[in-house]
Design an enzyme around this catalytic site. Structure first.
Site, mmCIF file in Angstrom:
data_model
loop_
_atom_site.group_PDB
_atom_site.id
_atom_site.type_symbol
_atom_site.label_atom_id
_atom_site.label_comp_id
_atom_site.label_asym_id
_atom_site.label_seq_id
_atom_site.Cartn_x
_atom_site.Cartn_y
_atom_site.Cartn_z
ATOM 1 N N GLU A 31 -56.685 -1.955 -27.610
ATOM 2 C CA GLU A 31 -55.539 -1.904 -26.692
ATOM 3 C C GLU A 31 -55.781 -2.756 -25.442
ATOM 4 O OE1 GLU A 31 -52.550 -2.319 -26.031
ATOM 5 O OE2 GLU A 31 -51.915 -0.428 -26.932
ATOM 6 N N ASP A 79 -48.252 -1.180 -29.484
ATOM 7 C CA ASP A 79 -46.948 -1.023 -28.819
ATOM 8 C C ASP A 79 -45.810 -1.554 -29.688
ATOM 9 O OD1 ASP A 79 -47.491 -3.691 -28.764
ATOM 10 O OD2 ASP A 79 -47.525 -3.878 -26.568
HETATM 11 O O1 AHR Z 1 -54.599 -5.030 -27.634
HETATM 12 C C1 AHR Z 1 -53.713 -6.019 -28.028
HETATM 13 C C2 AHR Z 1 -52.294 -5.560 -27.970
HETATM 14 O O2 AHR Z 1 -51.915 -5.353 -26.626
HETATM 15 C C3 AHR Z 1 -51.983 -4.249 -28.593
HETATM 16 O O3 AHR Z 1 -51.930 -4.266 -29.988
HETATM 17 C C4 AHR Z 1 -50.647 -3.969 -28.008
HETATM 18 O O4 AHR Z 1 -50.385 -2.588 -27.938
HETATM 19 C C5 AHR Z 1 -50.709 -4.593 -26.626
HETATM 20 O O5 AHR Z 1 -49.635 -5.467 -26.447
#
Ligand code: AHR
Ligand code: AHR
Length: 481
Positions: free
Chosen positions: A204, A280
């Site tokens: 994340e 996300d």
């Molecule tokens: O960590 C990379 C990305 O960052 C994740 O998959 C996403 O949730 C956020 O935009």
């Protein structure tokens, strides 16, 4: 034994086991996945041919004959009910109604396992599966492991082709709220040696290839046709590992402490499961998944060595992406409409717009040339084809915003992939239906005499289910010019 029997013996059992190609336990004979067909929107479940065996692809082929099929559910074989379904909107919305993600075509990723046909899950940008209420997955800083078998020729730099542990609300809730396998050549966060693609961990707000949030030279580019990708994590310790899924053994690309930025130690895993998207619901990435599992507990390297040997023994191999009337590279062809309204129309172009026009032996030479196409080996995948304009050498039919357009080859990977199409037996029984390699739910389709790459029953007007099979079936013949 199957991979999950091996993980059980190692004391780190699977709590999720997903595969459209085979059973992952020697005793598993239940549903592997569910498909929905376009002709009547009914569904059926695909099972292994025998307990522990390869998927019954023939059952899919028969259910989906003369129509289109989508993969609606990827069942969890662990018994915990951690099935993967069409992902809902989160921080980002998907392309389907109400912001849901696209479902994958059921035929985008054909392979054989020990000579028996099966289908993987080919995710185009926009495609995503998830389970936001999974049980038994790691939460907080708890230990877990995971592997996935992926297609090393199908990736991009979009965010984020992931399989693994993510947020339960499909929103970015902060550093350390995910722990998933990432595969692709994004350099927005971390990267490895060479130009990619890489196996990284999506933790994340960062794709991590090692202890640094940026480049870690220990993480190599890896692009075998079949890739085994591993991520595992336990308190202040995690690892990235990889291998050729068709031969050989695993290598460790990183094993050590958590990243050197705040928020990742301890972890705050939430325990949802995602496939093909970011935490996300970022939907820009592409990739192909054949099988994968998540465990409880941190699997040993010795256990993973046995799992890799099991994957190699499954003998993943490629098979044909095309069917129906053969196309000859270098030949010059015309594509005639088969819908009853319009059988004197042919696929043509007016400038950069690809459309259909009435063409006959008495048409002008200019129009004849506009309706003539040279067959080339697929620019993005030589197992399929590209169509070069007869009157504008160096320009090819490609899709852009799902309209078919004629553009000069700009040399990019995006162009090559957008200009690659895989013919199959015509959906209406006539000629060929011409499937987009990168968006296998989509086919050459004329709609109001303009050409698109259309998905049966999708959200655009040109995706209309009415007349889909006819509009998407073309008789390929000798060209006019
Ligand atoms: O960590 C990379 C990305 O960052 C994740 O998959 C996403 O949730 C956020 O935009
Ligand atoms: O046609 C769909 C996509 O639209 C293409 O892949 C891309 O080039 C454009 O953004």
């Amino acid at each position: 034994a199957g991979p999950c029997d091996i993980y059980s013996s190692g004391g780190t059992p699977c709590i999720a086991a997903h595969s459209t190609t085979r059973a992952l336990y020697s005793a598993y004979s239940g549903s592997l996945y569910q498909v929905k067909r376009g002709s009547d929107n009914t569904t059926t479940s695909i099972l292994p041919l025998s307990a522990g065996g390869v998927a019954n692809a023939a059952a899919q082929d028969s259910f989906c004959a003369s129509t289109t099929c989508l993969i609606t559910i990827i069942y969890d074989q662990s018994g915990r009910g951690n099935h993967l379904r069409q992902a809902p909107p989160g921080g980002f919305s998907g392309p389907e109604s109400n912001g849901y993600d696209n479902l994958a075509s059921a035929i985008g990723a054909p392979v054989t396992l020990n000579g028996q046909k099966a289908y993987g899950v080919f995710s185009s940008p926009g495609t995503g599966y998830s389970n936001n209420a999974a049980s038994g997955t790691a939460t907080g800083d708890a230990a877990e492991g995971m592997y996935a078998v992926l297609d090393g020729s199908h990736y991009n730099g979009g965010c984020c082709y992931d399989y693994g542990n993510a947020e339960t609300n499909s929103h970015d809730t902060g550093n350390g709220h995910m722990e998933a396998i990432y595969y692709g050549d994004s350099t927005a966060w971390g990267s490895g040696a060479g130009s990619g693609p890489w196996i990284m961990a999506d933790l994340e707000n960062g794709l991590f290839s090692g202890v640094s949030p940026g480049n870690n030279a220990g993480d190599p580019s890896i692009s075998y046709r079949f890739v085994t990708a591993i991520v595992k994590g336990e308190p202040n310790h995690w690892a990235v590992r990889g291998a050729n899924a068709a031969s050989g053994t695993l290598s460790t690309y990183y094993s050590g402490v958590r990243p050197s930025v705040s928020g990742y130690n301890p972890m705050s895993k939430e325990g949802a499961i995602i496939l093909g998207i970011g935490g996300d619901n970022s939907v820009s990435a592409q990739g192909t998944f054949y099988e994968g599992v998540m465990t409880t507990g941190y699997p040993s390297d010795a256990t993973e060595a046995l799992v890799q040997a099991n994957i190699v023994a499954a003998k993943y191999a490629t098979t044909s992406l095309t069917s129906g009337p053969a196309l000859t590279v270098g030949s010059s062809v015309s594509l005639r409409v088969t819908t009853s309204c319009c059988t004197t129309r042919y696929l043509a172009h007016t400038g950069s717009v690809v459309n259909t026009q009435v063409v006959s032996s008495s048409s002008t030479t200019a129009l004849k040339q506009q309706a003539s196409w040279t067959v080339r080996a697929g620019l993005g995948n030589s197992a399929c084809f590209s169509f070069e304009s007869k009157d504008t050498a160096g320009s090819y039919i490609r899709h852009y915003n799902f309209a078919l357009v004629l553009n000069a080859n700009d040399g990019t990977k995006q162009f090559r992939e957008d200009a690659t199409f895989c013919p199959q037996t015509g959906l209406n029984g006539q000629g060929s239906s011409i499937r987009s390699w990168g968006y296998p739910t989509r086919y050459f389709r004329h709609y109001d005499n303009v050409a698109y790459t259309a998905s049966n029953g999708g959200v655009h007007s040109f995706d209309a289910a009415s007349l889909f099979n006819d509009d998407a079936s073309w008789v390929i013949g000798t060209s006019f010019a």
